[in-house]
Design a protein around this motif. Structure first.
Motif, short mmCIF file in Angstrom:
data_model
loop_
_atom_site.label_atom_id
_atom_site.label_comp_id
_atom_site.label_asym_id
_atom_site.label_seq_id
_atom_site.Cartn_x
_atom_site.Cartn_y
_atom_site.Cartn_z
N LEU A 53 16.65 89.47 -18.02
CA LEU A 53 15.23 89.82 -17.92
C LEU A 53 14.86 90.81 -19.01
N ALA A 112 12.36 85.73 -18.66
CA ALA A 112 13.70 85.50 -18.12
C ALA A 112 14.36 84.33 -18.82
N TYR A 172 13.84 81.84 -8.19
CA TYR A 172 14.01 83.27 -7.93
C TYR A 172 12.78 83.91 -7.33
N LEU A 199 10.83 87.36 -7.28
CA LEU A 199 10.72 88.34 -8.35
C LEU A 199 9.98 89.58 -7.86
N ARG A 235 3.19 84.77 -11.73
CA ARG A 235 4.31 84.17 -12.44
C ARG A 235 3.91 82.84 -13.04
N VAL A 246 7.19 86.52 -15.52
CA VAL A 246 6.44 87.16 -14.44
C VAL A 246 5.59 88.27 -15.06
N CYS A 290 11.36 94.93 -14.02
CA CYS A 290 11.26 93.69 -13.25
C CYS A 290 12.64 93.36 -12.69
N ALA A 299 14.94 90.23 -10.34
CA ALA A 299 15.03 88.85 -9.86
C ALA A 299 16.12 88.76 -8.80
N TYR A 332 17.57 92.66 -4.74
CA TYR A 332 17.57 92.04 -6.06
C TYR A 332 18.90 92.28 -6.75
#
Length: 127
Positions: free
Chosen positions: A4, A24, A32, A34, A72, A79, A96, A98, A114
């Motif tokens: 990311l 990503a 995913y 996010l 997204r 995103v 961010c 994921a 995450y």
């Protein structure tokens, strides 16, 4: 393995807007969940917003509701975090995240949920 990369941070005056992006790598981006988190100096990392796989389910921290929108684009593996009416207290490094395991239609607001993180982008809001 997904990587990311955030962008879009910067210096903005109070009341202004910024749009953060997180690109990503990987072929399973659409699977995913996010999220975006932020960390101000001397403070714990805190949840900002999250979005489900379908792009419809979203959840926001109370402190940003009505000012910040997460979205997204699965075709672009990206995103976004649109931030409006920014306040000095929004100053932080924004990350961010994921969730690359146990794929689910849910949204997740805890950092522990995450397993992939970007390097962060600095947002500074001047008064």
């Amino acid at each position: 393995q997904v990587q990311l990369v955030e962008s879009g941070g910067g210096l903005v005056q109070a009341g202004g807007s910024l749009r953060l992006s997180c690109a990503a790598s990987g072929r399973t981006f659409s699977s995913y969940a996010l999220g975006w988190f932020r960390q101000a100096p001397g403070k714990e990392r805190e949840f900002v917003a999250a979005i489900g796989r379908d792009g419809v389910n979203t959840v926001y921290a109370d402190s940003v509701k009505g000012r910040i929108t997460i979205s997204r684009d699965n075709a672009k593996n990206t995103v976004y975090l649109q931030m409006n009416s920014l306040k000095p207290e929004d100053t932080a490094v924004y990350y961010c995240a994921a969730r690359g395991y146990m794929w689910s239609d849910n949204v997740f607001s805890r950092a522990s949920e995450y397993d992939r993180w970007g390097q962060g982008t600095q947002v500074t809001v001047s008064s």
